[in-house]
Design a protein around this motif. Sequence first.
Motif, PDB file in Angstrom:
ATOM      1  N   MET A   1      43.608  55.066  31.277  1.00 35.19           N
ATOM      2  CA  MET A   1      42.383  54.518  31.848  1.00 35.19           C
ATOM      3  C   MET A   1      42.555  53.028  32.089  1.00 35.19           C
ATOM      4  O   MET A   1      43.322  52.356  31.397  1.00 35.19           O
ATOM      5  CB  MET A   1      41.208  54.748  30.892  1.00 35.19           C
ATOM      6  CG  MET A   1      40.840  56.210  30.706  1.00 35.19           C
ATOM      7  SD  MET A   1      39.322  56.427  29.727  1.00 35.19           S
ATOM      8  CE  MET A   1      39.887  55.924  28.101  1.00 35.19           C
ATOM      9  N   GLU A   2      41.806  52.509  33.046  1.00 31.65           N
ATOM     10  CA  GLU A   2      41.806  51.078  33.331  1.00 31.65           C
ATOM     11  C   GLU A   2      40.499  50.473  32.822  1.00 31.65           C
ATOM     12  O   GLU A   2      39.408  50.920  33.175  1.00 31.65           O
ATOM     13  CB  GLU A   2      41.939  50.830  34.830  1.00 31.65           C
ATOM     14  CG  GLU A   2      41.938  49.349  35.199  1.00 31.65           C
ATOM     15  CD  GLU A   2      42.006  49.130  36.695  1.00 31.65           C
ATOM     16  OE1 GLU A   2      41.820  47.972  37.125  1.00 31.65           O
ATOM     17  OE2 GLU A   2      42.213  50.115  37.438  1.00 31.65           O
ATOM     18  N   LEU A   3      40.610  49.456  31.992  1.00 31.89           N
ATOM     19  CA  LEU A   3      39.448  48.819  31.365  1.00 31.89           C
ATOM     20  C   LEU A   3      39.112  47.503  32.068  1.00 31.89           C
ATOM     21  O   LEU A   3      39.991  46.681  32.323  1.00 31.89           O
ATOM     22  CB  LEU A   3      39.765  48.541  29.887  1.00 31.89           C
ATOM     23  CG  LEU A   3      38.837  47.609  29.118  1.00 31.89           C
ATOM     24  CD1 LEU A   3      37.463  48.248  28.934  1.00 31.89           C
ATOM     25  CD2 LEU A   3      39.452  47.254  27.768  1.00 31.89           C
ATOM     26  N   THR A   4      37.813  47.300  32.360  1.00 31.47           N
ATOM     27  CA  THR A   4      37.335  46.040  32.931  1.00 31.47           C
ATOM     28  C   THR A   4      36.086  45.605  32.187  1.00 31.47           C
ATOM     29  O   THR A   4      35.246  46.442  31.825  1.00 31.47           O
ATOM     30  CB  THR A   4      37.014  46.185  34.428  1.00 31.47           C
ATOM     31  OG1 THR A   4      38.141  46.750  35.106  1.00 31.47           O
ATOM     32  CG2 THR A   4      36.693  44.840  35.052  1.00 31.47           C
ATOM     33  N   LEU A   5      35.949  44.287  31.958  1.00 31.61           N
ATOM     34  CA  LEU A   5      34.799  43.740  31.263  1.00 31.61           C
ATOM     35  C   LEU A   5      33.976  42.871  32.206  1.00 31.61           C
ATOM     36  O   LEU A   5      34.541  42.097  32.980  1.00 31.61           O
ATOM     37  CB  LEU A   5      35.233  42.890  30.060  1.00 31.61           C
ATOM     38  CG  LEU A   5      35.710  43.616  28.792  1.00 31.61           C
ATOM     39  CD1 LEU A   5      37.018  44.361  29.021  1.00 31.61           C
ATOM     40  CD2 LEU A   5      35.873  42.619  27.644  1.00 31.61           C
ATOM     41  N   HIS A   6      32.661  42.996  32.136  1.00 32.88           N
ATOM     42  CA  HIS A   6      31.748  42.208  32.958  1.00 32.88           C
ATOM     43  C   HIS A   6      30.647  41.668  32.046  1.00 32.88           C
ATOM     44  O   HIS A   6      30.024  42.434  31.306  1.00 32.88           O
ATOM     45  CB  HIS A   6      31.073  43.051  34.047  1.00 32.88           C
ATOM     46  CG  HIS A   6      31.959  44.057  34.717  1.00 32.88           C
ATOM     47  ND1 HIS A   6      32.504  43.860  35.971  1.00 32.88           N
ATOM     48  CD2 HIS A   6      32.375  45.288  34.317  1.00 32.88           C
ATOM     49  CE1 HIS A   6      33.212  44.926  36.304  1.00 32.88           C
ATOM     50  NE2 HIS A   6      33.151  45.802  35.320  1.00 32.88           N
ATOM     51  N   SER A   7      30.375  40.371  32.087  1.00 31.87           N
ATOM     52  CA  SER A   7      29.268  39.819  31.309  1.00 31.87           C
ATOM     53  C   SER A   7      28.152  39.358  32.246  1.00 31.87           C
ATOM     54  O   SER A   7      28.419  38.832  33.335  1.00 31.87           O
ATOM     55  CB  SER A   7      29.737  38.655  30.434  1.00 31.87           C
ATOM     56  OG  SER A   7      30.201  37.582  31.219  1.00 31.87           O
ATOM     57  N   PHE A   8      26.903  39.569  31.827  1.00 33.42           N
ATOM     58  CA  PHE A   8      25.731  39.206  32.617  1.00 33.42           C
ATOM     59  C   PHE A   8      24.671  38.604  31.710  1.00 33.42           C
ATOM     60  O   PHE A   8      24.669  38.828  30.494  1.00 33.42           O
ATOM     61  CB  PHE A   8      25.122  40.444  33.302  1.00 33.42           C
ATOM     62  CG  PHE A   8      26.024  41.132  34.278  1.00 33.42           C
ATOM     63  CD1 PHE A   8      26.079  40.725  35.603  1.00 33.42           C
ATOM     64  CD2 PHE A   8      26.807  42.213  33.886  1.00 33.42           C
ATOM     65  CE1 PHE A   8      26.901  41.382  36.517  1.00 33.42           C
ATOM     66  CE2 PHE A   8      27.629  42.871  34.782  1.00 33.42           C
ATOM     67  CZ  PHE A   8      27.681  42.456  36.107  1.00 33.42           C
ATOM     68  N   LYS A   9      23.750  37.872  32.320  1.00 31.90           N
ATOM     69  CA  LYS A   9      22.529  37.459  31.643  1.00 31.90           C
ATOM     70  C   LYS A   9      21.369  38.117  32.365  1.00 31.90           C
ATOM     71  O   LYS A   9      21.110  37.838  33.537  1.00 31.90           O
ATOM     72  CB  LYS A   9      22.382  35.937  31.637  1.00 31.90           C
ATOM     73  CG  LYS A   9      23.312  35.252  30.651  1.00 31.90           C
ATOM     74  CD  LYS A   9      23.011  33.761  30.552  1.00 31.90           C
ATOM     75  CE  LYS A   9      23.924  33.105  29.511  1.00 31.90           C
ATOM     76  NZ  LYS A   9      23.665  31.632  29.410  1.00 31.90           N
ATOM     77  N   LEU A  10      20.687  39.014  31.663  1.00 30.24           N
ATOM     78  CA  LEU A  10      19.568  39.734  32.247  1.00 30.24           C
ATOM     79  C   LEU A  10      18.299  38.902  32.072  1.00 30.24           C
ATOM     80  O   LEU A  10      17.923  38.562  30.955  1.00 30.24           O
ATOM     81  CB  LEU A  10      19.395  41.089  31.549  1.00 30.24           C
ATOM     82  CG  LEU A  10      20.639  41.987  31.484  1.00 30.24           C
ATOM     83  CD1 LEU A  10      20.341  43.215  30.633  1.00 30.24           C
ATOM     84  CD2 LEU A  10      21.087  42.382  32.875  1.00 30.24           C
ATOM     85  N   THR A  11      17.641  38.575  33.167  1.00 28.31           N
ATOM     86  CA  THR A  11      16.407  37.797  33.110  1.00 28.31           C
ATOM     87  C   THR A  11      15.217  38.730  32.984  1.00 28.31           C
ATOM     88  O   THR A  11      15.060  39.673  33.774  1.00 28.31           O
ATOM     89  CB  THR A  11      16.251  36.930  34.370  1.00 28.31           C
ATOM     90  OG1 THR A  11      17.385  36.072  34.488  1.00 28.31           O
ATOM     91  CG2 THR A  11      14.992  36.081  34.281  1.00 28.31           C
TER      92      THR A  11
END
Length: 337
Positions: free
Chosen positions: A1-11
Amino acid sequence: MELTLHSFKLTLAHSFGISRERYDEQPTLIISLSHDGKTGYGEATSNPYYGVGISNLMQEIEEARGLIEDASAYDPETLNKMMRDHNLSSFACCAVDLAAWDLFGKLEGKSLHEIWGTTMDTYPVTNYTIGLDTTEIMVSKMKEFPWPVYKIKLGTDRDVAIITELRKHTDAVFRVDANCAWTARETIDNALALKELGVEFIEQPLPADDWEGMERVLHHCVLPVIADESCLVESDVARCALHFNGINIKLTKCGGLTPARRMIRSARDLGLEVMVGCMTESTVGISAIAQLLPELDYVDMDGAMLLKSDIASGVRIEAGGRVILPSTGGSGVSLLQ
């Protein structure tokens, strides 16, 4: 599997308060796992109460990248065990576990609840949460979002007065959540008035480790009591059965769908009512919760409904609480950004 990370700030659409904190945005980590042209998504939010930050979560998962990418895309349960054995935190395990299940279901071409042998013929309606604020603001939020079931955040010296005022404006079902702010005596006394005001149950009235107090509450409270902060992981279920009428399972706290389903079975065996709750997740996390709906008595999956804007598509919750599941398999999640 290929792993990717994404970070966000939910308003959030509105400032959100509980007994111990107030916030206007929610940092979150989205994990994607890809295999054979399909991608699954999982989520874990930050949480100061549990000492969880996004940078720490990302570091944990990066250190386990090799283990995760080498795992089978067709065996989420084994991957969850491997992460536990690798000492990843529950929040990190949750993000990966949700992505692994979403991917697995998409590869199989079936929604997870179908894979688990349940149907959406009947399911509980999610509550909509009214954060702790001035009574006037709480009333205005309720009027802005008419809903059949409200969870009301409490934890002040005016809690009964708050519910008394809110009750003037709706016939909806009320549930209250003190987030550990009451004493046993307050809980027992408040419950007498709250029951008359149409409250269905009280969630986590006492501090998480006040087991002696909860034993008093269980035997003398006129309303059911549901554990939240006292029920984090699988080993907590048996103890909660001696001190509560039910448990609220949070996927982030327990480590994902894999342990959550075991907790549901354990709770049923012990005669506990079962709720699953959210941590102000986006539709990524909410879509995973939706797959458990047929197995639940209550659900708190309004996280994405509290946001100003979402980052994903997946499950939809319509007026009145009707749930529309996507037809893409798994939890049915797609990122919008």
